[in-house]
Design an enzyme around this catalytic site. Structure first.
Site, PDB file in Angstrom:
ATOM      1  N   CYS A  40      83.394  78.288  47.822  1.00 12.21           N
ATOM      2  CA  CYS A  40      84.315  78.073  48.937  1.00 12.21           C
ATOM      3  C   CYS A  40      85.469  79.082  48.861  1.00 12.21           C
ATOM      4  O   CYS A  40      85.873  79.506  47.784  1.00 12.21           O
ATOM      5  CB  CYS A  40      84.869  76.648  48.907  1.00 12.21           C
ATOM      6  SG  CYS A  40      85.951  76.284  50.328  1.00 12.21           S
ATOM      7  N   ASP A  42      88.446  78.449  49.510  1.00 19.51           N
ATOM      8  CA  ASP A  42      89.665  77.751  49.078  1.00 19.51           C
ATOM      9  C   ASP A  42      90.347  78.497  47.919  1.00 19.51           C
ATOM     10  O   ASP A  42      89.694  78.843  46.930  1.00 19.51           O
ATOM     11  CB  ASP A  42      89.269  76.323  48.639  1.00 19.51           C
ATOM     12  CG  ASP A  42      90.474  75.416  48.416  1.00 19.51           C
ATOM     13  OD1 ASP A  42      91.360  75.780  47.603  1.00 19.51           O
ATOM     14  OD2 ASP A  42      90.532  74.339  49.037  1.00 19.51           O
ATOM     15  N   ARG A  44      92.038  77.596  45.625  1.00 21.07           N
ATOM     16  CA  ARG A  44      92.101  76.903  44.328  1.00 21.07           C
ATOM     17  C   ARG A  44      90.792  76.971  43.546  1.00 21.07           C
ATOM     18  O   ARG A  44      90.707  76.399  42.463  1.00 21.07           O
ATOM     19  CB  ARG A  44      92.504  75.432  44.563  1.00 21.07           C
ATOM     20  CG  ARG A  44      93.877  75.296  45.188  1.00 21.07           C
ATOM     21  CD  ARG A  44      94.116  73.910  45.730  1.00 21.07           C
ATOM     22  NE  ARG A  44      93.222  73.615  46.861  1.00 21.07           N
ATOM     23  CZ  ARG A  44      93.198  72.454  47.517  1.00 21.07           C
ATOM     24  NH1 ARG A  44      94.016  71.483  47.154  1.00 21.07           N
ATOM     25  NH2 ARG A  44      92.366  72.266  48.518  1.00 21.07           N
ATOM     26  N   HIS A  96      83.309  72.047  46.103  1.00 19.14           N
ATOM     27  CA  HIS A  96      84.389  71.346  45.399  1.00 19.14           C
ATOM     28  C   HIS A  96      84.781  70.084  46.150  1.00 19.14           C
ATOM     29  O   HIS A  96      84.668  70.010  47.368  1.00 19.14           O
ATOM     30  CB  HIS A  96      85.606  72.263  45.189  1.00 19.14           C
ATOM     31  CG  HIS A  96      86.290  72.664  46.463  1.00 19.14           C
ATOM     32  ND1 HIS A  96      87.483  72.106  46.862  1.00 19.14           N
ATOM     33  CD2 HIS A  96      85.960  73.550  47.421  1.00 19.14           C
ATOM     34  CE1 HIS A  96      87.864  72.649  48.009  1.00 19.14           C
ATOM     35  NE2 HIS A  96      86.960  73.532  48.385  1.00 19.14           N
ATOM     36  N   CYS A  99      87.311  69.363  49.681  1.00 19.62           N
ATOM     37  CA  CYS A  99      87.107  70.580  50.479  1.00 19.62           C
ATOM     38  C   CYS A  99      87.557  70.339  51.929  1.00 19.62           C
ATOM     39  O   CYS A  99      87.112  69.397  52.579  1.00 19.62           O
ATOM     40  CB  CYS A  99      85.633  70.976  50.444  1.00 19.62           C
ATOM     41  SG  CYS A  99      85.282  72.498  51.348  1.00 19.62           S
TER      42      CYS A  99
HETATM   43 CO    CO Z   1      86.555  74.113  50.281  1.00 20.35          CO
END
Ligand code: CO
Length: 197
Positions: A40, A42, A44, A96, A99
């Site tokens: 992803c 993202d 993080r 994750h 998400c």
């Molecule tokens: Co995500």
């Protein structure tokens, strides 16, 4: 703002050269990663950081909600290069919990614009697994949907023409599904029905 990044880069690079003077010369001469990571976007979940891998050890593609669309030329080009160009034989799809893409797929009656097209397969998964998900509370539903989305992406990779071609050429390629927890930083391996090809 870019100045801050430049300064941090100089600190990082000089720190590495101090420890290992040949580091960049060796790394620039050859790219030979062991893994292709599909994760992803993202902020993080940076692949190298959460796996403790060094630059050069993992070839990475990231997008919103670690989606695998068979007509995504970006991902499919990277996949083909990973297998044929870099000789990678281990593919990891990593999702994750928590998400945003999965959460958006759980929202009813609310438009998120273009990303709704991107995450449409997650909405389909939600409907096709309604019985299983219906037995869970809302939080657990989203966690399970994030796992199902990883498993679906693993299957789509396995069924892609690139993997079928690689298999026909006698290459054995492992595809693993993983899920990452933002809460404790732990990666877990998911059981998939896809075996080495
Ligand atoms: Co995500």
């Amino acid at each position: 703002m870019p100045e801050k990044l430049m300064l941090r880069n100089r600190d990082w690079a000089s720190g590495i050269v101090e420890q290992s003077p040949d580091y960049f010369r060796k790394l620039s001469a050859l790219q030979k990663p062991e893994y292709f990571w599909i994760g992803c976007a993202d902020a993080r979940v940076p692949a190298n950081v959460i796996t403790g891998l060094e630059p050069g050890e993992v070839f990475v593609h990231r997008n919103v909600a670690n989606m695998v669309h068979s007509a995504d030329l970006n991902l499919m080009s990277a996949l083909q290069f990973a297998i044929e160009g870099l000789g990678i034989r281990k593919i990891i799809v990593c999702g994750h919990y928590g998400c945003g893409g999965v959460n958006a797929a759980c929202e009813e009656g609310h438009s998120n614009g273009l990303v709704d097209h991107w995450i449409a397969p997650i909405k389909s998964l939600r409907h096709s697994h309604a019985d299983e998900l219906g037995a869970l509370d809302e939080h657990a539903q989203r966690d399970r949907l994030a796992e199902l989305n990883v498993l679906s992406s693993v299957t789509r990779i396995a069924e892609s023409p690139i993997l079928i071609e690689a298999s026909a050429q006698g290459h054995s390629i492992e595809i693993h599904g993983m899920i990452y927890s933002l809460v404790d930083g732990q990666l877990s391996l998911l059981e998939t029905s896809v075996k080495s090809m």
